[in-house]
Scaffold this active site. Sequence first.
Site, short mmCIF file in Angstrom:
data_model
loop_
_atom_site.label_atom_id
_atom_site.label_comp_id
_atom_site.label_asym_id
_atom_site.label_seq_id
_atom_site.Cartn_x
_atom_site.Cartn_y
_atom_site.Cartn_z
N HIS A 26 50.20 26.82 35.57
CA HIS A 26 49.40 27.61 36.45
C HIS A 26 49.57 27.84 37.75
CE1 HIS A 26 44.62 28.00 37.02
NE2 HIS A 26 45.16 28.38 38.41
N HIS A 44 50.21 31.14 40.56
CA HIS A 44 49.84 32.76 40.81
C HIS A 44 51.02 33.32 41.53
CE1 HIS A 44 45.49 32.37 39.89
NE2 HIS A 44 45.76 31.39 40.08
N ARG A 95 53.57 46.58 48.54
CA ARG A 95 53.16 47.83 48.45
C ARG A 95 53.91 48.61 47.55
NH1 ARG A 95 51.74 48.72 54.74
NH2 ARG A 95 50.42 46.74 54.97
N GLY A 119 39.54 34.41 40.41
CA GLY A 119 38.90 34.84 41.47
C GLY A 119 37.73 33.87 41.63
N HIS A 134 40.48 30.93 34.14
CA HIS A 134 40.07 29.70 35.14
C HIS A 134 38.39 29.38 34.70
CE1 HIS A 134 43.44 31.31 37.57
NE2 HIS A 134 42.95 30.51 38.66
N GLU A 143 36.08 25.65 38.16
CA GLU A 143 36.81 25.30 39.62
C GLU A 143 35.94 25.17 40.68
OE1 GLU A 143 39.40 28.61 40.85
OE2 GLU A 143 40.64 27.11 42.08
N ASP A 190 49.25 26.05 41.39
CA ASP A 190 48.24 27.18 41.78
C ASP A 190 48.80 28.18 42.72
OD1 ASP A 190 45.85 28.31 41.03
OD2 ASP A 190 44.83 27.07 42.41
O1 LIG Z 1 42.67 43.19 44.33
C1 LIG Z 1 41.49 43.49 44.56
O2 LIG Z 1 41.08 44.63 45.22
C2 LIG Z 1 40.26 42.57 44.31
C3 LIG Z 1 38.86 42.99 44.44
C4 LIG Z 1 37.99 42.22 44.38
C5 LIG Z 1 38.37 40.88 43.86
C6 LIG Z 1 39.41 40.47 43.97
C7 LIG Z 1 39.84 39.03 43.45
O3 LIG Z 1 38.75 38.26 43.35
C8 LIG Z 1 41.18 38.55 43.33
C9 LIG Z 1 41.33 37.03 43.26
C10 LIG Z 1 42.50 36.69 43.00
O4 LIG Z 1 42.77 35.34 43.34
C11 LIG Z 1 43.71 34.60 42.48
N1 LIG Z 1 43.69 33.27 42.61
C12 LIG Z 1 44.51 32.69 43.12
N2 LIG Z 1 44.46 31.34 43.09
C13 LIG Z 1 43.32 31.30 42.41
C14 LIG Z 1 42.44 30.11 42.00
O5 LIG Z 1 42.69 28.88 42.35
N3 LIG Z 1 41.26 30.51 41.40
C15 LIG Z 1 40.97 31.54 40.90
N4 LIG Z 1 41.38 32.84 41.49
C16 LIG Z 1 42.74 32.78 42.07
C17 LIG Z 1 43.67 35.39 41.12
O6 LIG Z 1 44.74 35.50 40.25
C18 LIG Z 1 43.04 36.85 41.34
O7 LIG Z 1 43.97 37.59 41.32
C19 LIG Z 1 40.57 41.22 43.95
ZN ZN Z 2 44.60 29.41 39.66
#
Ligand SMILES: O=C(O)c1cccc(C(=O)CC[C@H]2O[C@@H](n3cnc4c(=O)[nH]cnc43)[C@H](O)[C@@H]2O)c1
Ligand code: ZN
Length: 355
Positions: free
Chosen positions: A29, A31, A84, A185, A212, A215, A293
């Site tokens: 796990h 990212h 990008r 997310g 997930h 959490e 994480d």
């Molecule tokens: O990319 C976008 O434009 C976008 C638009 C709206 C919402 C999102 C997200 O919510 C992206 C969340 C992102 O967070 C990552 N992540 C990393 N660590 C964690 C965690 O501990 N718990 C949950 N999510 C996590 C996940 O992989 C998402 O890519 C994006």
């Molecule tokens: Zn995570």
Amino acid sequence: MTDTSVPAAGTADRDLRAFIAGLPKAELHVHHVGSASPRIVSELAARHPDSKVPTDAEALVDYFTFTDFAHFIEVYLSVVDLIRTPEDVRLLTFEVARDLARQQVRYAELTITPFSSTRRGIEERAFMDAIEDARKAAEAEFGTVLRWCFDIPGEAGLEAAEETTRLATEDRIRPEGLVSFGLGGPEIGVPRPQFKPYFDRAIAAGLRSVPHAGETTGPETVWDALNELRAERIGHGTSSAQDPKLLAHLAEHRIPLEVCPTSNIATRAVRTLEEHPIREFARAGVVVTINSDDPPMFGTDLNNEYAVAARLLELDERGLAGLAKNAVEASFLDAAGKARIAQEIDAYTTTWLAR
Ligand SMILES: O=C(O)c1cccc(C(=O)CC[C@H]2O[C@@H](n3cnc4c(=O)[nH]cnc43)[C@H](O)[C@@H]2O)c1
Ligand SMILES: [Zn+2]
């Protein structure tokens, strides 16, 4: 950044840290973007100087100090904005593999959010080629095997779910290294059951389900992940400790939890490490795996997470080797691959204890 590193006390502690540093490990796990170290962030920011992400290590420590989970996601997305071009994707992926290899990680399932990159204009074929090229180069250079988990950023809605599912299941686009399908997310206001049709399609295409859950919301989210999304492992699952029936179910069906202790403190999902439910999980017989994480964002790495687990669970070298083997067993490697790393863990531990 919350300092949850384990204070190095005496010789015994230092010795255990040295043991962990050399222990062959699997990371289940972690990212992709969340693994961008200050070194990688600096390099990306130098390519894209208009970004608001600071480049020097000290300023990054402040920038990576989170008031709550929502703030963490806001900062996370500012780092996503640094990626990008396909060259950025390749650099990030290859350098993340280097950092994993330095910690003796032999195998990692890296969670990637392709939707975040394709919606920002990276062409999908070029994105897949970049991660695959980095995966192959990293395996050749470091010996670390990478596999992918594509996750839906749940808060981005069903458009993101559809796009992620398409990228994960269409034969002409899905990458060779893809093994699983996730959901990330925020959880609050993002019910899991709405993603059932997308998980059904991914599972039908041969992917394993690793959302997930639990959490930042209660155990009912973990039940939804099990019953609706057919989860085979749970990302975090922290709130499972509030439901004895759920703990018993996870233990009986051997559904591993991907536990990331420092992450839970940094995002304020759990107040202190002392209050972390990892002991309850172990006591209930749940299969615990230890993971990092978003390590640089949380001021940690996988080795430190093993040290945290050793302290909380009062483990010695054999106990730590057991945790490392849990991760290998819970991974989506084939039987021969699992046996190879498990044997390596045993040989390393035997040699270490015979010193
Ligand atoms: O990319 C976008 O434009 C976008 C638009 C709206 C919402 C999102 C997200 O919510 C992206 C969340 C992102 O967070 C990552 N992540 C990393 N660590 C964690 C965690 O501990 N718990 C949950 N999510 C996590 C996940 O992989 C998402 O890519 C994006
Ligand atoms: Zn995570």
